[in-house]
Motif scaffolding. Structure first.
Motif, PDB file in Angstrom:
ATOM      1  N   ASP A 103      33.115 -21.783  16.786  1.00  0.00           N
ATOM      2  CA  ASP A 103      34.496 -21.336  16.958  1.00  0.00           C
ATOM      3  C   ASP A 103      35.080 -21.947  18.237  1.00  0.00           C
ATOM      4  O   ASP A 103      34.367 -22.155  19.226  1.00  0.00           O
ATOM      5  CB  ASP A 103      34.560 -19.811  17.078  1.00  0.00           C
ATOM      6  N   VAL A 104      36.374 -22.185  18.217  1.00  0.00           N
ATOM      7  CA  VAL A 104      37.060 -22.705  19.400  1.00  0.00           C
ATOM      8  C   VAL A 104      38.004 -21.625  19.912  1.00  0.00           C
ATOM      9  O   VAL A 104      38.870 -21.143  19.179  1.00  0.00           O
ATOM     10  CB  VAL A 104      37.841 -23.993  19.089  1.00  0.00           C
TER      11      VAL A 104
ATOM     12  N   LYS B  48      36.336 -21.432  13.364  1.00  0.00           N
ATOM     13  CA  LYS B  48      37.777 -21.208  13.369  1.00  0.00           C
ATOM     14  C   LYS B  48      38.318 -21.344  14.786  1.00  0.00           C
ATOM     15  O   LYS B  48      37.579 -21.255  15.765  1.00  0.00           O
ATOM     16  CB  LYS B  48      38.100 -19.812  12.832  1.00  0.00           C
ATOM     17  N   VAL B  49      39.616 -21.538  14.880  1.00  0.00           N
ATOM     18  CA  VAL B  49      40.306 -21.497  16.165  1.00  0.00           C
ATOM     19  C   VAL B  49      40.827 -20.088  16.363  1.00  0.00           C
ATOM     20  O   VAL B  49      41.469 -19.525  15.461  1.00  0.00           O
ATOM     21  CB  VAL B  49      41.481 -22.490  16.205  1.00  0.00           C
TER      22      VAL B  49
ATOM     23  N   LEU C 296      32.519 -22.639  21.283  1.00  0.00           N
ATOM     24  CA  LEU C 296      31.308 -21.855  21.511  1.00  0.00           C
ATOM     25  C   LEU C 296      30.086 -22.574  20.943  1.00  0.00           C
ATOM     26  O   LEU C 296      30.040 -22.867  19.743  1.00  0.00           O
ATOM     27  CB  LEU C 296      31.462 -20.475  20.877  1.00  0.00           C
ATOM     28  N   SER C 297      29.118 -22.849  21.810  1.00  0.00           N
ATOM     29  CA  SER C 297      27.924 -23.582  21.384  1.00  0.00           C
ATOM     30  C   SER C 297      26.724 -22.675  21.172  1.00  0.00           C
ATOM     31  O   SER C 297      25.735 -23.094  20.568  1.00  0.00           O
ATOM     32  CB  SER C 297      27.562 -24.651  22.426  1.00  0.00           C
TER      33      SER C 297
ATOM     34  N   ASN D 228      32.789 -31.733  19.485  1.00  0.00           N
ATOM     35  CA  ASN D 228      33.714 -32.380  18.552  1.00  0.00           C
ATOM     36  C   ASN D 228      34.838 -31.437  18.141  1.00  0.00           C
ATOM     37  O   ASN D 228      36.002 -31.842  18.039  1.00  0.00           O
ATOM     38  CB  ASN D 228      32.962 -32.860  17.309  1.00  0.00           C
ATOM     39  N   ASN D 229      34.496 -30.169  17.909  1.00  0.00           N
ATOM     40  CA  ASN D 229      35.524 -29.200  17.526  1.00  0.00           C
ATOM     41  C   ASN D 229      36.521 -28.965  18.655  1.00  0.00           C
ATOM     42  O   ASN D 229      37.720 -28.807  18.419  1.00  0.00           O
ATOM     43  CB  ASN D 229      34.877 -27.879  17.110  1.00  0.00           C
TER      44      ASN D 229
END
Length: 356
Positions: free
Chosen positions: A136-137, A255-256, A311-312, A334-335
């Motif tokens: 998620d971003v 998702k953003v 989030l990693s 990348n996201n």
């Protein structure tokens, strides 16, 4: 003989000039060539500054078809400033290195050297919010620095005034963490029976450029630019990558999401107990090592900014999904770039509309 002496003097003066020029750069003073390059660069400004923790987070942007390099780079004080365009928006990119000090220094150099209209800070982060997932971003409304502490002496408790509190240096308003609550056998712990006692969280001292010099203000929750944050609503439907390859995919499609709060410290957080404390105490989602420093510099310099963090991992582990940060670090990076590029496109389009 006179010719030889003249040549010797000429060589001596030349070497002296080169040496002094080098020393000036080394001591933090711009030499003539660097100053000229900066002046030329600023003629094409203002720029949107992109502040990025490290090369693994920058490289996906450099390789993106949306980024066009101008082939101009300016090196100063160990930083490399790269210039180019994203969707016709003039940008300058710089990596900070690890931690709050590096991020603060780099951001201050960027805004001091170059004509900058705003800052976009992006990268990866750990996650403290159990309702969010890897990949998620997050786009944050507020940032805090949660590693400025007043560590209370053993024997004192919440009702006891902190050292120097009466001078306004420290406060109990934000709250504290009690180490005794995290003993392996909590039922055996009394109120002050842990030598580590309590740590009280403190706001930063800030000195805005439009304030009185040396007259401190305080800030704990630093807001991002309201216009940037409002514009980021357009990104919430953006499609993100959920697979590293044909065999390694996330169980939930990333998702953003816009969230209220994030926090930073020069601490790599990989501890579930502290992660849960931060989430319960401060209602934070991403946890990282740089964003609050960027936020504080922009706050003091009155420069619009926004932070975008992918989030990693779930900081400290505990999720059903594979939770080693190294597993999904490239996907998260990348996201984050995907969202940054789209944000800049929206920013450019909004500027054209508002200027029409």
């Amino acid at each position: 003989m006179e010719t030889s002496a003249a040549k010797s003097i000429f060589v001596f003066v030349y070497v002296l000039i080169i040496t002094l020029s080098t020393l000036q750069e080394t001591n933090g003073v711009l030499n003539g060539e660097t100053q000229k390059m900066i002046s030329e660069a600023n003629k094409n400004g203002p720029y949107l500054g992109l502040v990025i923790p490290n090369l693994s987070e920058m490289n996906p942007l450099l390789q993106s078809p949306s980024f066009t390099s101008s082939n101009l780079t300016i090196d100063f004080q160990g930083r490399r400033f790269r210039f180019g365009k994203i969707d016709e928006k003039d940008v300058v990119l710089v990596t900070t290195g690890l931690g709050m000090i590096n991020a603060g220094i780099t951001t201050q150099l960027l805004v001091s050297l170059f004509e900058v209209e705003g800052i976009v800070h992006y990268g990866i982060a750990g996650n403290a919010n159990p309702s969010l997932n890897i990949g998620d971003v997050t786009i944050l409304q507020y940032w805090s620095h949660t590693a400025l502490w007043n560590w209370q002496r053993y024997g004192d408790g919440p009702e006891d005034e902190l050292s120097l509190e009466e001078n306004g240096d420290y406060t109990r308003e934000i709250g504290y963490i009690k180490f005794a609550n995290y003993a392996t056998n909590v039922t055996e712990c009394n109120l002050h029976d842990n030598f580590l006692n309590n740590v009280w969280y403190q706001p930063e001292e800030v000195f805005p450029i439009d304030g009185t010099p040396e007259e401190r203000q305080h800030a704990f929750w630093v807001p991002v630019d309201s216009h940037y944050f409002e514009l980021s609503k357009n990104l919430e439907s953006l499609e993100l990558e959920g697979c590293l390859n044909s065999t390694t995919c996330l169980s939930e499609t990333p998702k953003v999401t816009r969230v209220l709060r994030g926090t930073s410290a020069s601490i790599y957080l990989d501890n579930a107990a502290y992660r849960n404390f931060l989430y319960r105490k401060f209602n934070v989602s991403p946890v990282d090592m740089e964003s609050a420093a960027v936020a504080l510099i922009c706050f003091q310099q009155r420069i619009p900014f926004i932070t975008i963090r992918a989030l990693s991992d779930l900081a400290g582990g505990g999720s059903a999904q594979s939770n080693e940060a190294a597993t999904f670090i490239s996907l998260a990076a990348n996201n984050s770039v995907t969202v940054v590029v789209e944000f800049i496109k929206n920013l450019s389009a909004n500027y054209i509309i508002s200027s029409a």
